[in-house]
Design a protein around this motif. Structure first.
Motif, PDB file in Angstrom:
ATOM      1  N   LEU A   4     -17.335  82.250  37.465  1.00 45.73           N
ATOM      2  CA  LEU A   4     -18.691  81.698  37.549  1.00 45.73           C
ATOM      3  C   LEU A   4     -19.456  82.165  36.321  1.00 45.73           C
ATOM      4  N   ILE A   5     -20.114  81.233  35.648  1.00 46.39           N
ATOM      5  CA  ILE A   5     -21.015  81.573  34.551  1.00 46.39           C
ATOM      6  C   ILE A   5     -22.419  81.168  34.973  1.00 46.39           C
ATOM      7  N   ILE A   6     -23.337  82.115  34.870  1.00 45.86           N
ATOM      8  CA  ILE A   6     -24.751  81.846  35.157  1.00 45.86           C
ATOM      9  C   ILE A   6     -25.484  81.967  33.831  1.00 45.86           C
ATOM     10  N   GLU A   7     -25.872  80.836  33.276  1.00 46.29           N
ATOM     11  CA  GLU A   7     -26.434  80.765  31.923  1.00 46.29           C
ATOM     12  C   GLU A   7     -27.347  79.551  31.817  1.00 46.29           C
ATOM     13  N   ASP A   8     -28.588  79.750  31.370  1.00 43.12           N
ATOM     14  CA  ASP A   8     -29.530  78.628  31.280  1.00 43.12           C
ATOM     15  C   ASP A   8     -29.540  77.942  29.923  1.00 43.12           C
ATOM     16  N   ASP A   9     -29.066  78.590  28.866  1.00 37.48           N
ATOM     17  CA  ASP A   9     -29.073  77.993  27.532  1.00 37.48           C
ATOM     18  C   ASP A   9     -27.836  77.097  27.376  1.00 37.48           C
ATOM     19  N   GLN A  10     -28.054  75.795  27.192  1.00 39.77           N
ATOM     20  CA  GLN A  10     -26.941  74.839  27.154  1.00 39.77           C
ATOM     21  C   GLN A  10     -25.977  75.101  26.008  1.00 39.77           C
ATOM     22  N   ASN A  11     -26.478  75.415  24.835  1.00 45.79           N
ATOM     23  CA  ASN A  11     -25.606  75.655  23.687  1.00 45.79           C
ATOM     24  C   ASN A  11     -24.764  76.914  23.903  1.00 45.79           C
ATOM     25  N   LYS A  12     -25.398  77.975  24.342  1.00 42.79           N
ATOM     26  CA  LYS A  12     -24.665  79.224  24.598  1.00 42.79           C
ATOM     27  C   LYS A  12     -23.614  79.015  25.679  1.00 42.79           C
ATOM     28  N   ARG A  13     -23.993  78.317  26.750  1.00 35.09           N
ATOM     29  CA  ARG A  13     -23.033  78.046  27.832  1.00 35.09           C
ATOM     30  C   ARG A  13     -21.838  77.263  27.303  1.00 35.09           C
ATOM     31  N   LYS A  14     -22.079  76.247  26.466  1.00 38.54           N
ATOM     32  CA  LYS A  14     -20.978  75.457  25.913  1.00 38.54           C
ATOM     33  C   LYS A  14     -20.070  76.320  25.041  1.00 38.54           C
ATOM     34  N   GLN A  15     -20.669  77.167  24.202  1.00 35.43           N
ATOM     35  CA  GLN A  15     -19.866  78.041  23.339  1.00 35.43           C
ATOM     36  C   GLN A  15     -19.000  78.999  24.167  1.00 35.43           C
ATOM     37  N   VAL A  16     -19.574  79.569  25.216  1.00 34.98           N
ATOM     38  CA  VAL A  16     -18.814  80.489  26.074  1.00 34.98           C
ATOM     39  C   VAL A  16     -17.724  79.728  26.827  1.00 34.98           C
ATOM     40  N   LEU A  17     -18.041  78.559  27.342  1.00 37.74           N
ATOM     41  CA  LEU A  17     -17.032  77.751  28.049  1.00 37.74           C
ATOM     42  C   LEU A  17     -15.891  77.365  27.110  1.00 37.74           C
ATOM     43  N   ASP A  18     -16.215  76.957  25.889  1.00 37.33           N
ATOM     44  CA  ASP A  18     -15.174  76.625  24.909  1.00 37.33           C
ATOM     45  C   ASP A  18     -14.291  77.837  24.630  1.00 37.33           C
ATOM     46  N   PHE A  19     -14.913  79.000  24.487  1.00 31.53           N
ATOM     47  CA  PHE A  19     -14.148  80.229  24.245  1.00 31.53           C
ATOM     48  C   PHE A  19     -13.220  80.539  25.419  1.00 31.53           C
ATOM     49  N   ILE A  20     -13.717  80.406  26.631  1.00 30.55           N
ATOM     50  CA  ILE A  20     -12.895  80.671  27.823  1.00 30.55           C
ATOM     51  C   ILE A  20     -11.703  79.723  27.851  1.00 30.55           C
ATOM     52  N   GLU A  21     -11.930  78.449  27.561  1.00 30.99           N
ATOM     53  CA  GLU A  21     -10.833  77.474  27.543  1.00 30.99           C
ATOM     54  C   GLU A  21      -9.776  77.831  26.508  1.00 30.99           C
ATOM     55  N   GLU A  22     -10.206  78.361  25.359  1.00 31.94           N
ATOM     56  CA  GLU A  22      -9.272  78.746  24.294  1.00 31.94           C
ATOM     57  C   GLU A  22      -8.539  80.047  24.600  1.00 31.94           C
ATOM     58  N   THR A  23      -9.128  80.902  25.425  1.00 32.83           N
ATOM     59  CA  THR A  23      -8.662  82.277  25.571  1.00 32.83           C
ATOM     60  C   THR A  23      -7.919  82.560  26.866  1.00 32.83           C
ATOM     61  N   ILE A  24      -8.357  81.990  27.959  1.00 33.93           N
ATOM     62  CA  ILE A  24      -7.778  82.302  29.269  1.00 33.93           C
ATOM     63  C   ILE A  24      -6.958  81.121  29.758  1.00 33.93           C
ATOM     64  N   SER A  25      -5.798  81.430  30.302  1.00 37.66           N
ATOM     65  CA  SER A  25      -4.998  80.368  30.910  1.00 37.66           C
ATOM     66  C   SER A  25      -5.156  80.430  32.427  1.00 37.66           C
ATOM     67  N   HIS A  26      -5.035  79.293  33.062  1.00 35.93           N
ATOM     68  CA  HIS A  26      -5.070  79.168  34.525  1.00 35.93           C
ATOM     69  C   HIS A  26      -6.386  79.668  35.122  1.00 35.93           C
ATOM     70  N   PHE A  27      -7.433  78.894  34.957  1.00 34.99           N
ATOM     71  CA  PHE A  27      -8.732  79.271  35.503  1.00 34.99           C
ATOM     72  C   PHE A  27      -9.469  78.033  35.997  1.00 34.99           C
ATOM     73  N   ASP A  28     -10.372  78.255  36.930  1.00 34.04           N
ATOM     74  CA  ASP A  28     -11.354  77.268  37.359  1.00 34.04           C
ATOM     75  C   ASP A  28     -12.708  77.888  37.056  1.00 34.04           C
ATOM     76  N   ILE A  29     -13.612  77.079  36.519  1.00 30.93           N
ATOM     77  CA  ILE A  29     -14.919  77.630  36.158  1.00 30.93           C
ATOM     78  C   ILE A  29     -16.031  76.771  36.724  1.00 30.93           C
ATOM     79  N   GLU A  30     -17.065  77.435  37.192  1.00 27.57           N
ATOM     80  CA  GLU A  30     -18.267  76.792  37.709  1.00 27.57           C
ATOM     81  C   GLU A  30     -19.434  77.375  36.925  1.00 27.57           C
TER      82      GLU A  30
END
Length: 154
Positions: A4-30
């Motif tokens: 779960l990511i709790i983040e109100d800044d859209q750009n920061k949230r996108k950057q963190v989500l992109d990083f998670i997709e590149e870094t962690i395998s086998h995850f579900d994110i909300e």
């Protein structure tokens, strides 16, 4: 792994989500974008990891809603509620501010880290200073993720 990511800044949230997709395998994110929606999600759904912003609005911002009051220590209050409700989810704070507070109390990032470590040591794994002009936050976050059981780093 459920994240779960709790983040109100859209750009920061996108950057963190992109990083998670590149870094962690086998995850579900909300993702949630305010204190109230984030806390409600934590209470109602089990997660294995929380990526938490520190300062955010009380409510989700929509076309008809301004988000209510900005809470400079919303992340700290979420951690307090988690502790009170015995929700023990490893949590990493990701913030783009170096100073926090309002007219009652102000803290710099190092003071905040020390407070969170002292008060929430069962769940708080550290804070990452997010700077969109630098990639060092990615290295810092990756190091913190390596210490979490069940996280498979690519």
């Amino acid at each position: 792994m459920r994240i779960l990511i709790i983040e109100d800044d859209q750009n920061k949230r996108k950057q963190v989500l992109d990083f998670i997709e590149e870094t962690i395998s086998h995850f579900d994110i909300e993702s949630k974008s305010s204190f109230k929606s984030g806390l409600k999600e934590l209470i109602n759904t089990h997660y294995d990891l929380l990526l938490l912003d520190m300062s955010m609005p009380t409510f989700d911002i929509t076309v008809s809603e301004t988000g209510g009051k900005l809470l400079p220590f919303a992340g700290k209050e979420i951690l307090r509620q988690m502790k009170r409700r015995k929700i023990f989810i490893p949590t990493i704070v990701i913030t783009q501010f170096e100073k926090f507070g309002d007219y009652e109390k102000t803290l710099n990032l190092e003071e905040l880290k020390a407070e969170l470590e002292r008060d929430f040591r069962d769940i708080y794994l550290g804070a990452v200073y997010y700077n969109p002009a630098s990639s060092s936050w990615r290295d810092d976050l990756k190091e913190k993720l390596k210490n979490i059981e069940g996280v498979n780093i690519d």
